[in-house]
Design a protein around this motif. Structure first.
Motif, PDB file in Angstrom:
ATOM      1  N   ARG A  79     -21.356  49.986  10.903  1.00  0.00           N
ATOM      2  CA  ARG A  79     -22.254  50.809  12.222  1.00  0.00           C
ATOM      3  C   ARG A  79     -23.207  49.771  12.453  1.00  0.00           C
ATOM      4  N   ALA A  80     -22.678  48.478  12.409  1.00  0.00           N
ATOM      5  CA  ALA A  80     -24.466  47.564  12.173  1.00  0.00           C
ATOM      6  C   ALA A  80     -23.335  46.564  13.346  1.00  0.00           C
ATOM      7  N   ASP A  81     -23.976  46.320  14.402  1.00  0.00           N
ATOM      8  CA  ASP A  81     -23.923  44.926  15.456  1.00  0.00           C
ATOM      9  C   ASP A  81     -23.932  43.385  14.486  1.00  0.00           C
ATOM     10  N   ALA A  82     -25.267  43.523  12.958  1.00  0.00           N
ATOM     11  CA  ALA A  82     -24.328  42.188  12.784  1.00  0.00           C
ATOM     12  C   ALA A  82     -25.101  42.412  11.307  1.00  0.00           C
ATOM     13  N   ILE A  83     -25.165  41.827  10.291  1.00  0.00           N
ATOM     14  CA  ILE A  83     -25.225  41.757   9.022  1.00  0.00           C
ATOM     15  C   ILE A  83     -25.543  40.288   9.064  1.00  0.00           C
ATOM     16  N   VAL A  84     -27.145  40.806   8.014  1.00  0.00           N
ATOM     17  CA  VAL A  84     -28.010  39.566   8.055  1.00  0.00           C
ATOM     18  C   VAL A  84     -28.032  39.133   6.009  1.00  0.00           C
ATOM     19  N   VAL A  85     -27.375  37.647   5.934  1.00  0.00           N
ATOM     20  CA  VAL A  85     -27.915  37.897   4.382  1.00  0.00           C
ATOM     21  C   VAL A  85     -28.755  35.713   4.753  1.00  0.00           C
ATOM     22  N   GLY A  86     -29.761  35.816   3.501  1.00  0.00           N
ATOM     23  CA  GLY A  86     -30.188  34.425   3.890  1.00  0.00           C
ATOM     24  C   GLY A  86     -29.213  33.474   2.921  1.00  0.00           C
ATOM     25  N   THR A  87     -29.513  32.062   3.006  1.00  0.00           N
ATOM     26  CA  THR A  87     -28.623  30.708   2.393  1.00  0.00           C
ATOM     27  C   THR A  87     -28.333  30.877   0.920  1.00  0.00           C
ATOM     28  N   GLY A  88     -29.605  31.754   0.561  1.00  0.00           N
ATOM     29  CA  GLY A  88     -29.810  32.039  -0.878  1.00  0.00           C
ATOM     30  C   GLY A  88     -28.501  32.556  -1.351  1.00  0.00           C
TER      31      GLY A  88
ATOM     32  N   ALA B  72     -25.025  31.740  -4.048  1.00  0.00           N
ATOM     33  CA  ALA B  72     -24.781  31.722  -5.152  1.00  0.00           C
ATOM     34  C   ALA B  72     -24.077  32.732  -5.583  1.00  0.00           C
ATOM     35  N   ASP B  73     -22.995  33.814  -4.431  1.00  0.00           N
ATOM     36  CA  ASP B  73     -22.221  35.056  -4.055  1.00  0.00           C
ATOM     37  C   ASP B  73     -21.132  34.599  -3.308  1.00  0.00           C
ATOM     38  N   ASP B  74     -21.382  33.581  -2.005  1.00  0.00           N
ATOM     39  CA  ASP B  74     -20.116  33.532  -1.244  1.00  0.00           C
ATOM     40  C   ASP B  74     -19.938  34.573  -0.720  1.00  0.00           C
ATOM     41  N   PRO B  75     -20.475  35.765  -0.516  1.00  0.00           N
ATOM     42  CA  PRO B  75     -19.611  37.012   0.075  1.00  0.00           C
ATOM     43  C   PRO B  75     -18.838  36.729   1.783  1.00  0.00           C
ATOM     44  N   SER B  76     -17.773  38.087   1.680  1.00  0.00           N
ATOM     45  CA  SER B  76     -17.410  37.341   2.981  1.00  0.00           C
ATOM     46  C   SER B  76     -18.405  38.319   3.579  1.00  0.00           C
ATOM     47  N   LEU B  77     -19.144  38.844   3.857  1.00  0.00           N
ATOM     48  CA  LEU B  77     -19.495  39.276   4.265  1.00  0.00           C
ATOM     49  C   LEU B  77     -18.557  40.622   6.011  1.00  0.00           C
ATOM     50  N   THR B  78     -17.885  41.349   5.448  1.00  0.00           N
ATOM     51  CA  THR B  78     -17.103  42.190   6.284  1.00  0.00           C
ATOM     52  C   THR B  78     -16.852  43.669   6.187  1.00  0.00           C
ATOM     53  N   ALA B  79     -17.029  44.402   6.470  1.00  0.00           N
ATOM     54  CA  ALA B  79     -17.018  45.681   6.300  1.00  0.00           C
ATOM     55  C   ALA B  79     -14.634  46.051   6.506  1.00  0.00           C
TER      56      ALA B  79
ATOM     57  N   GLN C 179     -16.159  44.580  12.633  1.00  0.00           N
ATOM     58  CA  GLN C 179     -16.467  43.995  11.950  1.00  0.00           C
ATOM     59  C   GLN C 179     -17.719  43.541  12.300  1.00  0.00           C
ATOM     60  N   PRO C 180     -19.322  43.120  11.749  1.00  0.00           N
ATOM     61  CA  PRO C 180     -20.277  43.037  11.664  1.00  0.00           C
ATOM     62  C   PRO C 180     -20.425  41.354  12.449  1.00  0.00           C
ATOM     63  N   GLN C 181     -20.988  41.041  12.849  1.00  0.00           N
ATOM     64  CA  GLN C 181     -21.773  39.248  13.337  1.00  0.00           C
ATOM     65  C   GLN C 181     -22.427  39.223  11.981  1.00  0.00           C
ATOM     66  N   PRO C 182     -21.911  38.448  11.220  1.00  0.00           N
ATOM     67  CA  PRO C 182     -23.080  37.724  10.023  1.00  0.00           C
ATOM     68  C   PRO C 182     -23.613  36.004  11.034  1.00  0.00           C
TER      69      PRO C 182
ATOM     70  N   ARG D 289     -16.892  31.343   6.520  1.00  0.00           N
ATOM     71  CA  ARG D 289     -16.538  30.424   7.471  1.00  0.00           C
ATOM     72  C   ARG D 289     -14.801  31.108   7.742  1.00  0.00           C
ATOM     73  N   GLU D 290     -14.364  32.053   7.501  1.00  0.00           N
ATOM     74  CA  GLU D 290     -13.437  32.966   7.709  1.00  0.00           C
ATOM     75  C   GLU D 290     -13.367  34.237   8.171  1.00  0.00           C
ATOM     76  N   HIS D 291     -14.341  34.245   8.310  1.00  0.00           N
ATOM     77  CA  HIS D 291     -14.877  36.318   9.263  1.00  0.00           C
ATOM     78  C   HIS D 291     -14.425  36.108  10.519  1.00  0.00           C
ATOM     79  N   PRO D 292     -14.074  37.419  11.220  1.00  0.00           N
ATOM     80  CA  PRO D 292     -13.901  37.011  12.288  1.00  0.00           C
ATOM     81  C   PRO D 292     -14.432  36.876  13.360  1.00  0.00           C
ATOM     82  N   HIS D 293     -15.555  37.036  13.216  1.00  0.00           N
ATOM     83  CA  HIS D 293     -16.597  36.724  13.809  1.00  0.00           C
ATOM     84  C   HIS D 293     -17.078  35.158  13.706  1.00  0.00           C
TER      85      HIS D 293
END
Length: 360
Positions: A192-201, A205-212, A223-226, A241-245
């Protein structure tokens, strides 16, 4: 003067228009809007909603069902008809050209260029009634209206924690504090978001994909913009780096400037999942419009708190919140809260719109 019977009729029609609006996409920068066209008896003769950026607005979508001829009809629309040329023409002019004699709307359009449609309609001799079911429409359009009024994206800050406010155990492990129902709800909020925001930490630390993702791990349609905040370089092999956006990165030194740049790029809703540092920074700066707190019935103790420094030196400086929702999710609980001042402003705006509509 609107009679009580007419007011009740308009309220019923507006609630239906809101249900139509929900069919449209919440993402993509445009508001979800619904419209019904009725005769004098209140019978719906056509209806429509906005299907997304570049498509006809709700009023034009409804008018198209009648071939553009709506002579003598009433338009009931959830948002004040726009008054500007964007991807499509102004809805106020479309309604005037179609011969609509009355327009009933719920919430005024706060846009500097898109607002003013109600006055254009009045100038053309169309009867206009505003503020019908305003409270419900304000809540329905909460995130979009926040972005339009503040000229920055609506910011949702999310975290998951134990009952004693810990986001991780003392050794840093945090998977999984909450259960599957809560985690799936998070994925639905990402979508439901246009973008998803995280910090470099968090990224390092977690190597997230940030996909829905769905229940089976599949990518959802939207898919939100990382977006990453921080100066440290993101590794070439990071899952982001493999995110759709394509990844966007800001140094994070000026949150207001970052939000302005995202807004100008069409981002209207951002979802903060960046850990205690990022979450605390947005809250401390007064930039968190909504909090999603997933509480697990666990006790962890230790130093890994969900939030860090907020600039609160004494209890009198506490950041007051209003809880808008409590929802069980499996064995966990979701708390949705907003700044208390924002809630009071929204109520005031609704009261003003209602008073204007009723002539008080």
């Amino acid at each position: 003067m609107t009679t009580p019977a007419q007011q009740a009729q308009y309220e019923k029609l507006m609630l239906h228009a809101l249900s139509l609006a929900s069919h449209g996409p919440i993402t993509g920068g445009n508001p979800q809007v619904g419209c019904v066209l009725t005769d004098d008896a209140g019978t719906i003769v056509a209806e429509g909603w906005h299907h997304g950026t570049g498509t006809p607005h709700a009023e034009v979508d409804a008018l198209s069902k009648l071939g553009g001829n709506a002579a003598g009809l009433t338009a009931v629309v959830t948002l004040e008809p726009c008054n500007h040329q964007g991807h499509t023409g102004p809805c106020s002019e479309a309604l005037i050209a179609a011969g609509v004699t009355r327009v009933v709307y719920a919430v005024s359009d706060p846009g500097k260029t898109s607002g003013g449609g109600s006055q254009r309609l009045r100038d053309a001799g169309v009867e206009v009634i505003g503020g019908v079911v305003a409270a419900e429409a304000e809540e329905f359009l909460h995130s979009w209206l926040t972005a339009a009024r503040l000229q920055r994206p609506h910011v949702t800050v999310k975290w998951a924690s134990s009952l004693d406010g810990r986001a991780a155990a003392a050794d840093g492990t945090s998977q999984w504090i909450t259960g599957t129902a809560a985690r799936q709800h998070v994925h639905e909020q990402r979508a439901r978001a246009d973008a998803i925001v995280v910090g470099t930490g968090t990224v390092l630390a977690d190597d997230p994909s940030l996909t829905a993702r769905g229940d089976a791990g599949e990518l959802l349609k939207w898919q939100p913009q990382p977006v990453v905040l921080g100066r440290r370089e993101i590794p070439a092999g990071a899952r982001l780096r493999e995110h759709p956006h394509a990844l966007q990165q800001f140094d994070g030194s000026d949150l207001n400037a970052t939000l302005t740049e995202l807004f100008e790029a069409g981002i209207r809703r951002i979802f903060i999942e960046g850990g205690p540092t990022i979450a605390s920074a947005f809250i401390a700066a007064g930039l968190a419009d909504e909090l999603l707190i997933y509480l697990a019935p666990k006790l962890l103790g230790g130093p890994k708190v969900a939030l860090g420094e907020l600039g609160v030196a004494t209890i009198a400086d506490a950041k007051e919140l209003s809880i808008t929702e409590l929802r069980p999710l499996g064995n966990d609980v979701l708390i949705v809260a907003r700044p208390a001042t924002e809630t009071m402003v929204a109520r005031s705006a609704t009261a003003t719109a209602t008073a204007t509509a009723t002539g008080e």
